[in-house]
Design a protein around this motif. Structure first.
Motif, mmCIF file in Angstrom:
data_model
loop_
_atom_site.group_PDB
_atom_site.id
_atom_site.type_symbol
_atom_site.label_atom_id
_atom_site.label_comp_id
_atom_site.label_asym_id
_atom_site.label_seq_id
_atom_site.Cartn_x
_atom_site.Cartn_y
_atom_site.Cartn_z
ATOM 1 N N GLU A 1 0.826 -1.211 0.000
ATOM 2 C CA GLU A 1 0.000 0.000 0.000
ATOM 3 C C GLU A 1 0.856 1.255 0.000
ATOM 4 O O GLU A 1 0.508 2.248 -0.630
ATOM 5 C CB GLU A 1 -0.897 0.027 1.241
ATOM 6 C CG GLU A 1 -2.153 -0.813 1.098
ATOM 7 C CD GLU A 1 -2.858 -1.003 2.434
ATOM 8 O OE1 GLU A 1 -2.613 -0.203 3.361
ATOM 9 O OE2 GLU A 1 -3.620 -1.971 2.541
ATOM 10 N N HIS B 1 3.663 1.518 -1.223
ATOM 11 C CA HIS B 1 4.556 1.453 -2.378
ATOM 12 C C HIS B 1 6.014 1.241 -2.005
ATOM 13 O O HIS B 1 6.914 1.809 -2.599
ATOM 14 C CB HIS B 1 4.409 2.722 -3.247
ATOM 15 C CG HIS B 1 3.006 2.919 -3.701
ATOM 16 N ND1 HIS B 1 2.400 2.121 -4.642
ATOM 17 C CD2 HIS B 1 2.060 3.805 -3.298
ATOM 18 C CE1 HIS B 1 1.157 2.505 -4.813
ATOM 19 N NE2 HIS B 1 0.914 3.520 -4.007
ATOM 20 N N ARG C 1 8.791 -1.459 -1.927
ATOM 21 C CA ARG C 1 9.028 -2.748 -2.568
ATOM 22 C C ARG C 1 9.451 -3.811 -1.569
ATOM 23 O O ARG C 1 10.345 -3.596 -0.753
ATOM 24 C CB ARG C 1 10.111 -2.603 -3.631
ATOM 25 C CG ARG C 1 9.591 -2.120 -4.989
ATOM 26 C CD ARG C 1 10.711 -2.118 -6.004
ATOM 27 N NE ARG C 1 11.187 -3.469 -6.298
ATOM 28 C CZ ARG C 1 10.618 -4.241 -7.234
ATOM 29 N NH1 ARG C 1 9.588 -3.813 -7.926
ATOM 30 N NH2 ARG C 1 11.114 -5.435 -7.467
#
Length: 419
Positions: free
Chosen positions: A29, A31, A33
């Motif tokens: 959510e 972002h 990784r």
RNA sequence: GUCAAUUGGAAAUCGAUC
């Protein structure tokens, strides 16, 4: 992503897999990784809980995201399968590694060797160890410990001590992971005295033995009926500054029961309470078993009640011990009732439980009923060497050697080795 | 800068020569 990975790893180590997975979603959510580290931690967590399917699906997920797999991912899964004694799966993964050009390392080989050792396939284990050397993968102390343990488990202490020398020559330091199996191996082959001498030697060399090593020795002595020696080793353990913990009491109680020394039993129990220990599941179960074997079912049930009052939850073994006692005393109906009660709680009867019923049926000469149970057991993958032995013995006793040899063939066909 | 491999106690069959 490092922060998240650390968090996820600590969650998985505490068995909080669900929380760890929530974090994985949160990462997405925000972002951030995910990395191979994140996935490897999670996979390891599921493997340790025996949830290999979950582990596999994460494996696929990480593959799809192009994050792996790495050697560590493979090794984690391999060791997970080895722990479940699913060697086929473990080796399939090992071969898959070769296809994907990921080279197995020391950990990978050690995990596989460990799996073979657990399955007592020592020839295979040694073969793989040699393959490892041929591939120039260097074994470490863990590899040696695993192999030593394997040889000890099958009673080959000679080979185990040879490996001890070999590892020391290579400059590896043996530790409690090395000594514990050696002590166990000596005890297993009826040489508790040698185990005691070995421990004494190690003490003289100021090697640090821990509770686990000592308990192993206590257990070996108790098994041979040498309660007095066990008690003196136990005192020595305390003098050495080691914890005489609940498990060590459990072993001594096992020793007292083996000698049918109920006076000693109550003395030990009293001493335990005085030190603030309460008997656990295992201790209660061994007491219950002992009374069953003495033919004193009343006392057995008295301890069962006490156990429940104490808040200990009976497990498969506890149930099985009583079922065995009831069967042997001829109260099969009561045993069946208990089995139903067991199913109603969360315990699932296992090979041993059904083995008790099977034994009872064959002893009573009800071979057809026994075969029925056997078929049901086969369907549940619950047949093993002992259950076949019970059936074969039953047929032999009745002179039905034809049926007996048929079973022998059947068991081999089913991949169960006769002993 | 975080991830992978090894450790202790209880239960069913059998244990010859008595």
């Amino acid at each position: 992503d490092v922060t998240y990975s650390i968090l996820i790893d600590s969650f998985t180590k505490n068995g909080k897999l669900d929380d760890a997975r929530l974090l994985l979603h949160k990462m997405a959510e925000e972002h951030i990784r995910a990395t191979a580290y994140t996935y490897n931690s999670l996979i390891s967590g599921y493997c340790k809980l025996g949830k290999l399917d979950e582990a596999e699906s994460l494996f696929d997920e990480m593959t799809n995201k192009g994050l792996g797999p790495t050697v560590i991912t493979y090794t984690t899964l391999i060791s997970g399968y080895c722990r479940q004694e699913n060697l086929d799966k473990a080796f399939r993964l090992y071969h898959e590694m070769a296809e994907t050009n990921i080279s197995p390392n020391t950990h990978t080989f050690t995990a596989l060797i460990g799996g073979l050792c657990r399955a007592k396939l020592m020839d295979e284990a040694v073969k793989l160890f040699n393959e490892m050397l041929e591939q120039n993968v260097i074994p470490n102390e863990v590899t040696y410990n695993v192999l030593i343990d394997g040889h000890c488990r099958v009673g080959n202490t000679v080979k185990a001590f040879e490996l001890l020398d070999e590892m020391m020559e290579k400059g590896f330091l043996p530790d409690t992971y090395t000594y514990r199996p050696l002590i166990s191996g000596l005890c297993l082959t009826g040489r508790a005295s040698e185990a005691k001498e070995f421990v004494d030697d190690l003490q003289r060399e100021n090697q640090n033995l821990n509770e686990i090593c000592f308990t192993e020795l206590l257990h070996g002595l108790c098994k041979e009926g040498r309660l007095r020696d066990a008690l003196s080793a136990w005192k020595e353990m305390a003098e050495r500054g080691l914890n005489t913990d609940l498990i060590s009491y459990g072993v001594l109680i096992y020793g007292a029961l083996k000698q049918r020394d109920m006076v000693k039993l109550s003395l030990l129990l009293k001493e335990m309470y005085k030190r603030g220990f309460k008997p656990d599941n295992v201790i209660y179960t061994s007491i219950i078993d002992a009374y069953c074997k003495l033919g004193n079912l009343e006392e057995a049930f008295r301890f069962w009640d006490k156990m429940v009052d104490d808040g200990c939850i009976p497990n498969v073994v506890t149930y099985t011990v009583l079922i065995n006692g009831l069967c042997k005393a001829g109260f099969v109906d009561k045993a069946e009732l208990l089995c139903k009660q067991m199913l109603a709680s969360k315990s699932i009867p296992n090979q041993v439980t059904y083995g008790c019923f099977l034994d009872n049926l064959t002893m009573e000469g009800h071979m057809e009923k026994a075969l029925e149970l056997h078929k049901a057991m086969l369907n549940g993958f619950l047949a093993n060497t002992v259950t076949y032995n019970i059936l074969i013995r039953g047929f032999c006793k009745l002179g039905r050697t034809g049926d007996a040899s048929e079973l022998l063939i059947e068991m081999i066909d089913n991949g169960i080795s006769p002993d």
